[in-house]
Scaffold this motif. Structure first.
Motif, PDB file in Angstrom:
ATOM      1  N   LEU A  62      42.409  48.822  28.495  1.00 40.19           N
ATOM      2  CA  LEU A  62      41.828  47.919  29.491  1.00 40.19           C
ATOM      3  C   LEU A  62      42.890  47.008  30.082  1.00 40.19           C
ATOM      4  O   LEU A  62      43.984  46.838  29.545  1.00 40.19           O
ATOM      5  N   ASP A  63      42.519  46.414  31.209  1.00 42.80           N
ATOM      6  CA  ASP A  63      43.287  45.307  31.767  1.00 42.80           C
ATOM      7  C   ASP A  63      42.321  44.240  32.279  1.00 42.80           C
ATOM      8  O   ASP A  63      41.100  44.441  32.264  1.00 42.80           O
ATOM      9  N   VAL A  64      42.858  43.100  32.680  1.00 38.14           N
ATOM     10  CA  VAL A  64      42.054  42.081  33.366  1.00 38.14           C
ATOM     11  C   VAL A  64      42.700  41.759  34.713  1.00 38.14           C
ATOM     12  O   VAL A  64      42.651  40.633  35.201  1.00 38.14           O
ATOM     13  N   GLY A  65      43.331  42.784  35.313  1.00 39.51           N
ATOM     14  CA  GLY A  65      43.910  42.620  36.631  1.00 39.51           C
ATOM     15  C   GLY A  65      42.849  42.272  37.655  1.00 39.51           C
ATOM     16  O   GLY A  65      41.656  42.471  37.410  1.00 39.51           O
ATOM     17  N   LEU A  66      43.265  41.811  38.800  1.00 37.27           N
ATOM     18  CA  LEU A  66      42.379  41.285  39.838  1.00 37.27           C
ATOM     19  C   LEU A  66      41.771  39.955  39.405  1.00 37.27           C
ATOM     20  O   LEU A  66      41.844  38.962  40.124  1.00 37.27           O
ATOM     21  N   THR A  67      41.197  39.931  38.202  1.00 40.57           N
ATOM     22  CA  THR A  67      40.572  38.716  37.705  1.00 40.57           C
ATOM     23  C   THR A  67      41.554  37.548  37.681  1.00 40.57           C
ATOM     24  O   THR A  67      41.213  36.427  38.084  1.00 40.57           O
ATOM     25  N   LEU A  68      42.780  37.797  37.220  1.00 41.05           N
ATOM     26  CA  LEU A  68      43.682  36.688  36.927  1.00 41.05           C
ATOM     27  C   LEU A  68      44.064  35.902  38.169  1.00 41.05           C
ATOM     28  O   LEU A  68      44.127  34.681  38.135  1.00 41.05           O
ATOM     29  N   HIS A  69      44.350  36.584  39.287  1.00 40.91           N
ATOM     30  CA  HIS A  69      44.715  35.787  40.448  1.00 40.91           C
ATOM     31  C   HIS A  69      43.491  35.168  41.114  1.00 40.91           C
ATOM     32  O   HIS A  69      43.615  34.198  41.858  1.00 40.91           O
ATOM     33  N   HIS A  70      42.296  35.698  40.826  1.00 42.98           N
ATOM     34  CA  HIS A  70      41.100  35.070  41.389  1.00 42.98           C
ATOM     35  C   HIS A  70      40.629  33.869  40.565  1.00 42.98           C
ATOM     36  O   HIS A  70      40.044  32.939  41.122  1.00 42.98           O
ATOM     37  N   VAL A  71      40.859  33.877  39.277  1.00 43.52           N
ATOM     38  CA  VAL A  71      40.544  32.660  38.505  1.00 43.52           C
ATOM     39  C   VAL A  71      41.699  31.671  38.555  1.00 43.52           C
ATOM     40  O   VAL A  71      41.523  30.484  38.282  1.00 43.52           O
ATOM     41  N   GLY A  72      42.903  32.147  38.869  1.00 46.19           N
ATOM     42  CA  GLY A  72      44.073  31.287  38.972  1.00 46.19           C
ATOM     43  C   GLY A  72      44.782  31.117  37.646  1.00 46.19           C
ATOM     44  O   GLY A  72      44.215  31.365  36.564  1.00 46.19           O
ATOM     45  N   PRO A  73      46.051  30.705  37.696  1.00 43.56           N
ATOM     46  CA  PRO A  73      46.839  30.570  36.463  1.00 43.56           C
ATOM     47  C   PRO A  73      46.230  29.630  35.435  1.00 43.56           C
ATOM     48  O   PRO A  73      46.422  29.826  34.228  1.00 43.56           O
ATOM     49  N   VAL A  74      45.471  28.625  35.865  1.00 43.22           N
ATOM     50  CA  VAL A  74      44.904  27.659  34.911  1.00 43.22           C
ATOM     51  C   VAL A  74      43.913  28.336  33.976  1.00 43.22           C
ATOM     52  O   VAL A  74      43.829  27.996  32.796  1.00 43.22           O
ATOM     53  N   ARG A  75      43.133  29.292  34.476  1.00 46.26           N
ATOM     54  CA  ARG A  75      42.104  29.929  33.655  1.00 46.26           C
ATOM     55  C   ARG A  75      42.528  31.290  33.105  1.00 46.26           C
ATOM     56  O   ARG A  75      41.764  31.932  32.384  1.00 46.26           O
ATOM     57  N   ALA A  76      43.724  31.732  33.414  1.00 42.34           N
ATOM     58  CA  ALA A  76      44.156  33.051  32.959  1.00 42.34           C
ATOM     59  C   ALA A  76      44.155  33.158  31.439  1.00 42.34           C
ATOM     60  O   ALA A  76      43.750  34.180  30.873  1.00 42.34           O
ATOM     61  N   ARG A  77      44.586  32.096  30.774  1.00 45.51           N
ATOM     62  CA  ARG A  77      44.604  32.149  29.310  1.00 45.51           C
ATOM     63  C   ARG A  77      43.211  32.382  28.753  1.00 45.51           C
ATOM     64  O   ARG A  77      43.041  33.176  27.819  1.00 45.51           O
ATOM     65  N   ALA A  78      42.199  31.715  29.301  1.00 44.62           N
ATOM     66  CA  ALA A  78      40.843  31.848  28.770  1.00 44.62           C
ATOM     67  C   ALA A  78      40.344  33.278  28.907  1.00 44.62           C
ATOM     68  O   ALA A  78      39.722  33.830  27.985  1.00 44.62           O
ATOM     69  N   VAL A  79      40.595  33.900  30.048  1.00 45.00           N
ATOM     70  CA  VAL A  79      40.159  35.283  30.255  1.00 45.00           C
ATOM     71  C   VAL A  79      40.890  36.218  29.296  1.00 45.00           C
ATOM     72  O   VAL A  79      40.278  37.095  28.665  1.00 45.00           O
ATOM     73  N   LEU A  80      42.185  36.038  29.166  1.00 45.84           N
ATOM     74  CA  LEU A  80      42.955  36.890  28.266  1.00 45.84           C
ATOM     75  C   LEU A  80      42.541  36.682  26.809  1.00 45.84           C
ATOM     76  O   LEU A  80      42.495  37.641  26.025  1.00 45.84           O
TER      77      LEU A  80
END
Length: 385
Positions: free
Chosen positions: A291-309
């Motif tokens: 899996l990946d979480v691509g697309l998601t990361l730039h739409h949630v922005g760097p601040v929320r990237a850690r939470a998604v990952l």
């Protein structure tokens, strides 16, 4: 430590990424309306007072992309677009692609409502700073099927014609994977079994009469099973997408029964949000699922990237997470995707090291795996023709 410094941050900052799923960038400077539309998976709504530049992705563009265009952070949309136009598409693309520090791209070439760079041109722009980059191709199977029907085929010849066209497409030099957008066409609540020849012919009769988009559940099932027969990794859009998606139908766990039947193929679940936990479960219990979480990361922005990952990695074995930007059209998303991935993954791994829950050598290995090595294992670039 402030959460943004440490050995893991340093390692990821210098790691050349492998972007296992992306698209080309615009070859010309877009109009202001087109650029705003490309900032969102929805649409720009002129006259509404609602601007994509104020959404998380637009705010991130004005914060993190503006300095690469010689602009101050948090610049307004008008000044951002004016400067982008002054520099021109080639220079804008070069700046963002080289800043992303990505040396391998797997490019989905099957969706091009705008004029986009071919894979080789994308790699050339990314390598303009001196470091070489290489691009491979991902074949979108729905596009192959629709081209077969548009070219004329009898219903009882559809299955063989599609198979032959798909086999020819994947034999092209540099093709490393196939992709399906079944999520957009039917969702995943499908009969998992391979359809019979009679079922395919009956469905093809309807499809050849109507043409257009492949959206018949039987033909989507046939496409997925054809992908299995082709033997290449199969990228599957799951979760977040534009408003053609019916989000409740694209939970990847709806594929569970099908996954039990296709142990010989490698499904790679793309994007996943808000189902990153469900995707992580599948990666934990099926050997072949990544899996990946691509697309998601730039739409949630760097601040929320850690939470998604962090949610994606609650169960996912570290050997199963891949990096992608899913950048399309605007080169900013290559840079933002890489930035958000590096920062988010470094923050969560470094925090675990600092809490003595993870050894530093393990954290550095996991970072290398997710950023580059896992994709190299899945797609076997050295074996591509």
């Amino acid at each position: 430590m402030d959460g943004r410094t440490g050995p893991v941050h340093e390692a990821l900052a210098t790691l050349a990424l492998t972007d296992h799923h992306c698209h080309g960038v615009l070859t010309d400077t877009p109009g202001d309306g087109d650029f705003e539309s490309l900032l969102t998976e929805g649409e720009a709504w002129p006259g509404s007072g609602i601007s994509p530049f104020d959404a998380p992705a637009g705010v991130a563009v004005r914060r993190h992309c503006a300095p690469l265009l010689d602009l101050p952070r948090h610049v307004g949309p008008e000044e951002y677009l004016r400067r982008r136009g002054e520099l021109g598409a080639a220079e804008v693309n070069r700046r963002f692609l080289t800043a992303a520090r990505t040396d391998v791209f797997c490019v989905d070439t099957g969706f091009a409502p705008y004029p986009l760079t071919a894979p080789a041109a994308l790699a050339a722009a990314a390598g303009a700073g001196g470091a070489g980059a290489v691009a491979y191709e991902v074949v979108r199977l729905e596009s192959v099927a629709e081209a077969v029907v548009a070219g004329g085929v009898e219903p009882d010849g559809y299955a063989e014609a599609f198979r032959s066209a798909a086999e020819a497409a994947v034999r092209r030099p540099g093709v490393v994977a196939v992709k399906s957008v079944a999520a957009y066409r039917t969702g995943f609540d499908l009969d998992p079994a391979r359809p019979t020849a009679a079922e395919v012919t009956a469905a093809a009769r309807r499809f050849t009469a109507d043409g257009g988009r492949l959206a018949d559940p039987v033909l989507v099932r046939h496409l997925l099973w054809t992908a299995v027969d082709l033997g290449l990794p199969l990228q599957l859009h799951t979760g977040f997408g534009d408003n053609d998606i019916r989000l409740h139908r694209v939970d990847p766990t709806l594929l569970t029964d099908w996954l039990h039947l296709v142990a010989g193929t490698i499904p790679v679940l793309l994007h996943c949000w808000p189902y990153q936990r469900q995707a992580g479960y599948l990666a934990a219990v099926f050997e072949q699922v990544y899996l990946d979480v691509g697309l998601t990361l730039h739409h949630v922005g760097p601040v929320r990237a850690r939470a998604v990952l962090e949610e994606a990695l609650e169960l996912t074995p570290p050997r199963k997470l891949l990096y992608s930007s899913d950048a399309y059209g605007v080169a900013e998303f290559y840079w933002l995707g890489a930035l958000a991935f590096r920062r988010g993954l470094a923050e969560l791994l470094q925090a675990r090291v600092d809490a003595d829950e993870l050894g530093l050598p393990d954290a550095l290995r996991f970072a290398r795996w997710a950023g580059a090595d896992n994709a190299r294992r899945v797609y076997r670039f050295s074996d591509s023709h």
